[in-house]
Enzyme design. Structure first.
Site, PDB file in Angstrom:
ATOM      1  N   SER A 112       0.838  -1.196   0.000  1.00 34.75           N
ATOM      2  CA  SER A 112       0.000   0.000   0.000  1.00 34.75           C
ATOM      3  C   SER A 112       0.877   1.251   0.000  1.00 34.75           C
ATOM      4  O   SER A 112       1.790   1.385   0.809  1.00 34.75           O
ATOM      5  CB  SER A 112      -0.893  -0.002   1.240  1.00 34.75           C
ATOM      6  OG  SER A 112      -1.720   1.125   1.244  1.00 34.75           O
ATOM      7  N   GLY A 113       0.597   2.171  -0.941  1.00 32.46           N
ATOM      8  CA  GLY A 113       1.367   3.405  -1.035  1.00 32.46           C
ATOM      9  C   GLY A 113       2.553   3.328  -1.970  1.00 32.46           C
ATOM     10  O   GLY A 113       3.348   4.256  -2.058  1.00 32.46           O
ATOM     11  N   THR A 117      -1.998   2.615  -8.153  1.00 34.81           N
ATOM     12  CA  THR A 117      -3.138   3.295  -8.787  1.00 34.81           C
ATOM     13  C   THR A 117      -2.674   4.308  -9.826  1.00 34.81           C
ATOM     14  O   THR A 117      -3.241   4.410 -10.918  1.00 34.81           O
ATOM     15  CB  THR A 117      -4.008   3.985  -7.710  1.00 34.81           C
ATOM     16  OG1 THR A 117      -4.486   2.988  -6.805  1.00 34.81           O
ATOM     17  CG2 THR A 117      -5.185   4.694  -8.327  1.00 34.81           C
ATOM     18  N   ASN A 162      -0.872   5.511   3.220  1.00 36.65           N
ATOM     19  CA  ASN A 162      -1.082   6.015   1.853  1.00 36.65           C
ATOM     20  C   ASN A 162      -2.228   7.028   1.869  1.00 36.65           C
ATOM     21  O   ASN A 162      -3.299   6.733   2.398  1.00 36.65           O
ATOM     22  CB  ASN A 162      -1.416   4.818   0.946  1.00 36.65           C
ATOM     23  CG  ASN A 162      -1.593   5.193  -0.507  1.00 36.65           C
ATOM     24  OD1 ASN A 162      -1.460   6.368  -0.867  1.00 36.65           O
ATOM     25  ND2 ASN A 162      -1.897   4.225  -1.332  1.00 36.65           N
ATOM     26  N   SER A 165      -5.261   5.514  -0.742  1.00 35.27           N
ATOM     27  CA  SER A 165      -5.198   4.051  -0.761  1.00 35.27           C
ATOM     28  C   SER A 165      -6.466   3.451  -1.363  1.00 35.27           C
ATOM     29  O   SER A 165      -7.581   3.829  -0.986  1.00 35.27           O
ATOM     30  CB  SER A 165      -5.014   3.537   0.672  1.00 35.27           C
ATOM     31  OG  SER A 165      -4.999   2.128   0.671  1.00 35.27           O
ATOM     32  N   SER A 166      -6.296   2.538  -2.321  1.00 38.00           N
ATOM     33  CA  SER A 166      -7.456   1.834  -2.888  1.00 38.00           C
ATOM     34  C   SER A 166      -8.002   0.887  -1.832  1.00 38.00           C
ATOM     35  O   SER A 166      -7.292  -0.011  -1.381  1.00 38.00           O
ATOM     36  CB  SER A 166      -7.040   1.030  -4.129  1.00 38.00           C
ATOM     37  OG  SER A 166      -6.549   1.879  -5.127  1.00 38.00           O
ATOM     38  N   GLY A 389      -2.859  -2.946  -2.031  1.00 37.49           N
ATOM     39  CA  GLY A 389      -1.533  -3.528  -1.795  1.00 37.49           C
ATOM     40  C   GLY A 389      -1.472  -4.283  -0.484  1.00 37.49           C
ATOM     41  O   GLY A 389      -2.336  -4.167   0.380  1.00 37.49           O
ATOM     42  N   GLU A 391      -0.685  -5.036   3.140  1.00 40.05           N
ATOM     43  CA  GLU A 391      -0.593  -4.047   4.212  1.00 40.05           C
ATOM     44  C   GLU A 391      -0.505  -4.688   5.594  1.00 40.05           C
ATOM     45  O   GLU A 391      -1.093  -5.739   5.855  1.00 40.05           O
ATOM     46  CB  GLU A 391      -1.752  -3.042   4.140  1.00 40.05           C
ATOM     47  CG  GLU A 391      -3.131  -3.617   4.124  1.00 40.05           C
ATOM     48  CD  GLU A 391      -4.201  -2.556   3.791  1.00 40.05           C
ATOM     49  OE1 GLU A 391      -3.905  -1.600   3.057  1.00 40.05           O
ATOM     50  OE2 GLU A 391      -5.324  -2.713   4.287  1.00 40.05           O
TER      51      GLU A 391
END
Length: 1104
Positions: A112-113, A117, A162, A165-166, A389, A391
């Site tokens: 994540s981050g 994306t 993030n 973050s998605s 991602g 995490e």
């Protein structure tokens, strides 16, 4: 020009930042890889290759190399031509889809981050820019690009790791037509993190849309939806974080609403979606207190607004949140019992409604996007996987468990296709290979998803959920006990007092089981569904389409079983495509540019398996292809393989490799595939293929342009001829000549060009003869542009430092709309009069027809009316008032035309009348006779009869005997051979297939061919033989006389460059020396240059 010079963000004395492709590293270990990535990151090079895999490091800032210039630079370029870039990977995907007719996908992975994306956005943006298409295709492109901000608003949130973050997974398939135009698309979404709607960790935010609405709503919306500051809402104020650095929620709200319109969500539905978002916020403010162990709403005031926004009664909402109807079965009878809930259960019901509403709004938006892009028949597609991602948080719950499971599955695909499958393929194909060890994470995937022997974590979780009653911590404790009892011995599993630990590929993660069972059940009670189905808003009723009367059989579907099915379906979809990989790396936790945390990056390099990836790539083969696909792609390289190889496929592949002289140590042939070792060898093949296509494309373009040009000039001649048709006799040489336009070469004469506007196009330019009031002649430059008619003369400078020098002077500048008419005689002379308000200009030009046709067109374009043309043998014109003297007064003069003898005009001036006598020309109804006959020579398959050429020289010499006025002398006999050479050599020829070659006709075998034998020598033969044997001394021994000097032809030097306009003309550059064979009074001379003979304009040269 090298790639580094072409790259505009790099300077000439550019410092080298590590290596572009880490396959070329001298040492292969985690430290060397990390050091190379750091060097490049610090110099703002965020992309690096490992063969075809792209490594991307998040820069946490905007970089300058994502403009249209880079799109142009990478389009159609080979990977090695430019520095590593995400556009190179996107272009490779798009081209492979078009050439191989195979679906492609890109798997973007990382924690994540790490920038997944953004990478997905760049790929979709690039494909949108390089693919063509009309309005329908553009509409699809708009939807593809606008779906990003829409889904990000509703599906992304700020986390501690993030800022964007998605919180959902997305697989975006862009569908293409056979021509490569995006004409459809489809989004599959996975596991939206619904729990974020009702609670967030400290320092995080809810989904972006809530804050966008609070910041961007209009005054009317604020009043209607009860919008105030975020700290007022319970669902937003738990984390204490309301803003994000560098994010403008107000502007993003405008973008979100615009995106909704683009994807086809109606204005009414947009308003209802915002109404529901506000309704969820107000729903969270309903709190409960306990009375006699039962829950009651603490303040009825907080019920009014959510009930109003959801379109339900206040009492109904209160009742469904604090009580539940249970069905009791006994002895075949069913009885409904109303059970009052406690405060904990009431809060659970409230949160379940909020989560259900939000997730169904999200599904509605995804469905709206899909409807707007749906396509009846799928042809090709490129899939872009942008998924949450890996995490690790301080407290990891059920959502993190599911997210990390999906990432574990993606890592398994990468291992399967890049490490395991590659090595197995070498063994299957019989290629010499030394195995390379790597960690296969299938064992971790089995630990989570296995059904039996031993059962996985998800199977045990589902069993516990199937037997749990009501809500409570008891089920979560049961889960811990069952996990310890059944899988505690697994090497990648361990337990702790509040949950369990899984040893993922990216590291150990400890999961807190609190709420695991409840979130896995994902139950929405019938009471809540009934309440929503009673809403007064049709949109809300449509979000809850369940049939509550239908009898339910079997276990309800759990969240873990859904995500397991979705993950496996996704893996199957990806396996059907040709995969490409982007491995994203997060360099720090501070989210600041140029901050590099060494240990964090080394950890990511380790778990992403980059070292093993480099080792497999170095030891293995960069490219492998099934024989028939390889033959199909590179068939154009040789005659034998184009369009199809007719022998054994293996032999065809060998033939192609030998044809490009590839070293034998650079490739191996397996049982069904060819393996090529170095990328450079593959680039060699690609480059030669491009050159072949370019060569044939140029050949076709050349033929087409020639065809178009000839058609254009034929049309121009006909249009020009129509102006004079039946009104004026024609000169014998002017009917069929080509139009050049600029006979002066103004581009090489800035002294003339200075009088014309900088952006003004010159349509016609020629040196003409001008007659003054006394009928004296003087040369002038006549220039026609779309706006003006210029007459330029020359005068001596009378004073100043340039005294005595000749300078160009603008004599007249006539606006086209000010021209009143043009007068001509009906005879074949070249005189015309341009009539204007103040005084007229009498001019003589051998190119009058071309000038008149262009003036006629430009005048009509400028004034929207036709130029008046007058034809008479007695013409009158106004003269300008001069100085003192008998001829100085303003007035008029006349020109009288008479029929005489010969093609040259005889002029007899008197005081106010000029008499012009000239012989009869071609009839007034004459039209151009030259046609484009070259088409049949190279486009048809029939050979031309030899007699065709024998007639050509005489006809061409008659048709183009002279250009403009005057008669050109008859061409010498070599002209016929010149035309034959030009027609056979200079015509472009298309490549023919082998089967289409003409075979010579064989004569009849039975015919008596005795007359073809060598005749008897006889007496003459004997005499010849004797004369050969006794040779006399040549010249009776006298010395050989000196050769007579060849008569030297006159020569001339080119003043300006000239490009031939027809096949019988010569092209030459400035200062070329030409041999003059014939001078013609028309101004077109015949000469020789470098052994080639042809026509050229005499006013472009000067005699030596």
């Amino acid at each position: 020009m090298g790639s580094k010079e072409r790259y505009h963000w790099q300077t000439q004395n550019m410092k080298i930042s590590g290596v572009d492709d880490m396959v070329l590293l001298s040492k292969v270990n985690e430290n060397a890889i990390t050091d190379n990535l750091k060097k490049r990151y610090m110099d703002d090079y965020i992309f690096t290759y490992i063969g075809p895999v792209l490594i991307s490091v998040n820069p946490f800032k905007q970089l300058p190399y994502f403009t249209d210039r880079e799109v142009e630079l990478y389009q159609g370029a080979a990977q090695y031509e430019n520095p590593p870039h995400i556009y190179a990977l996107a272009d490779n995907m798009y081209r492979n889809m078009m050439i191989d007719s195979e679906n492609q996908c890109v798997i973007i992975s990382g924690e994540s981050g790490a920038g997944k994306t953004v990478a997905a956005k760049f790929i979709m943006s690039y494909i949108s820019k390089v693919s063509g298409g009309g309005p329908k295709v553009q509409h699809v492109k708009d939807i593809i690009l606008q779906s990003n901000p829409l889904l990000e608003a509703f599906g992304n949130a700020k986390t501690v790791r993030n800022n964007n973050s998605s919180r959902f997974g997305k697989y975006f398939e862009i569908q293409f037509s056979r021509g490569g135009e995006p004409d459809g698309g489809k989004i599959s979404n996975f596991l939206l993190e619904k729990s974020r709607v009702v609670s967030q960790n400290q320092g995080e935010r809810n989904f972006h849309i809530y804050y966008q609405l609070l910041e961007g709503a209009s005054a009317e919306q604020r009043e209607n939806l009860g919008i105030t500051t975020p700290d007022y809402y319970y669902y937003l104020n738990q984390s204490g974080s309301y803003t994000v650095d560098d994010v403008n929620d107000k502007k993003d709200f405008t973008d979100t609403m615009e995106a909704m319109s683009v994807v086809g969500v109606s204005v009414e539905d947009q308003e209802t979606v915002l109404q529901l978002i506000a309704g969820i916020l107000h729903l969270g403010n309903i709190s409960f207190r306990e009375e006699n162990n039962y829950a009651v709403v603490e303040s009825l005031d907080f019920l009014a607004f959510p009930a109003f926004l959801l379109g339900v009664s206040q009492d109904g909402l209160c009742g469904k949140l604090t009580s539940r109807i249970l069905d009791s079965r006994w002895g075949g009878k069913t009885e409904s019992i109303s059970v009052t809930l406690n405060t904990e259960q009431a809060c659970f019901s409230r949160d379940a409604l909020a989560k259900a509403l939000y997730s169904r709004i999200f599904d509605f938006l995804v469905e709206s996007i899909n409807k707007a892009m749906q396509k009846v028949q799928e042809e090709f597609n490129i899939g872009v996987l942008d998924i949450y991602g890996f995490e690790i948080f301080q407290q990891n719950g059920f959502e993190q468990f599911c997210i990390n499971f999906v990432n574990e599955k993606l890592q398994q695909i990468f291992i399967e296709l890049t490490l395991k499958a590659e090595q197995e393929e070498y063994v299957q194909e019989g290629i010499k290979w030394t195995p390379i060890d790597y960690f296969n994470n299938k064992v971790v995937c089995d630990l989570i998803e296995s059904k039996v022997n031993p059962p996985g974590i998800m199977s045990i979780l589902d069993d516990v959920c199937a037997t749990m009653h009501a809500k409570g911590e008891g089920a979560d404790q049961t889960l811990i006990q069952k996990l310890q009892g059944q899988i505690s011995s697994h090497q990648h599993f361990s337990s702790w007092n509040r949950g369990f630990i899984v040893h993922h590929y990216a590291g150990k993660v400890s999961y807190d089981v609190s709420g695991f069972c409840e979130r896995n059940r994902d139950v929405l009670f019938n009471d809540i569904i009934e309440l929503m189905q009673s809403s007064e808003f049709a949109f809300i009723r449509g979000l809850f389409p369940e049939n509550l009367d239908a009898e339910k059989r079997g276990r309800p579907t759990t969240a873990s079983s859904k995500i397991k099915k979705q993950a496996n379906d996704l893996v199957q979809t990806l396996m059907k495509c040709t995969p490409h990989y982007i491995r994203c790396i997060k360099p720090n936790e501070t989210k600041r540019p140029r901050d590099w945390e060494e240990n964090r990056v080394i950890h990511q390099v380790e778990y992403l398996g980059l070292r093993e990836n480099i080792r497999v790539r170095r030891a293995g083969y960069a490219y492998r292809r099934v024989f028939n696909k390889f033959l199909q792609r590179y068939a154009i390289l040789t005659r034998e393989t184009w369009p199809h190889w007719k022998g054994e496929e293996r032999a065809g592949v060998l033939h192609l490799l030998n044809s490009v002289n590839m070293d034998h140590d650079q490739y191996q042939l397996g049982k069904t595939k060819v393996f090529i070792k170095a990328p450079e060898s593959l680039f060699l093949l690609e480059e030669m293929r491009e050159r072949k296509f370019n060569g044939f494309a140029r050949l076709i373009q050349k033929a087409w342009r020639k065809h178009i040009a000839v058609r254009k000039y034929v049309k121009m001649r006909e249009e020009a001829s129509d102006i004079l048709l039946n009104r004026k006799e024609r000169r014998r040489n002017s009917l069929n000549r080509n139009f050049v336009g600029d006979y002066i070469g103004t581009d090489n004469h800035p002294e003339i060009r200075q009088f014309v506007g900088r952006r003004e196009r010159i349509d016609f330019a020629d040196v003409v003869v001008k007659y003054d009031r006394r009928f004296r002649t003087v040369k002038r430059d006549l220039i026609l542009t779309p706006k003006f008619l210029y007459v330029i003369g020359r005068e001596k400078v009378k004073q100043g430092p340039d005294k005595g020098q000749i300078r160009e002077v603008l004599k007249r500048q006539i606006e086209l709309e000010k021209i009143q008419s043009v007068s001509l005689s009906t005879l074949q002379d070249d005189i015309f009069i341009v009539h204007e308000e103040h005084y007229d200009s009498v001019l003589l030009s051998v190119f009058k027809t071309e000038f008149l046709s262009l003036l006629y067109k430009r005048y009509e374009e400028k004034t929207q009316r036709k130029l008046p043309l007058k034809f008479n043998n007695l013409l009158e014109f106004k003269v300008k008032k001069g100085g003192w003297g008998p001829f100085s007064a303003a007035g008029s003069r006349q020109i009288q035309f008479q029929v005489g003898q010969g093609d040259e005009a005889v002029l007899k001036p008197s005081s106010k009348v000029l008499v012009v006598t000239i012989g009869p020309g071609l009839p007034k109804n004459s039209r151009p006779t030259r046609r484009d006959i070259r088409k049949s020579r190279y486009m048809g398959n029939q050979a031309l009869p030899t007699g065709h050429y024998s007639a050509e020289p005489s006809r061409r010499s008659q048709a183009s005997a002279g250009r403009g006025g005057g008669v050109r002398q008859r061409l010498p006999s070599s002209r016929g051979s010149l035309l034959r050479q030009q027609s056979s050599i200079e015509q472009p020829s298309l490549p023919r297939q082998q089967g289409q070659r003409r075979t010579p006709k064989h004569t009849n075998q039975n015919q008596d061919m005795g007359f073809m034998n060598v005749p008897d020598q006889g007496v003459a033969g004997l005499q010849r033989r004797r004369s050969k044997e006794i040779k006399p001394v040549p010249g009776a021994g006298r010395p050989k006389p000196a050769p007579k000097p060849k008569p030297r032809s006159p020569q001339c030097r080119a003043l300006y460059a000239y490009d031939a306009q027809d096949t019988d003309e010569l092209s030459f550059n400035t200062d070329d020396v030409l041999e003059i064979l014939t001078e013609d009074p028309s101004g077109w001379w015949f000469g020789r240059l470098r052994g080639k003979e042809g026509m050229f304009p005499g006013n472009y040269v000067e005699k030596i």
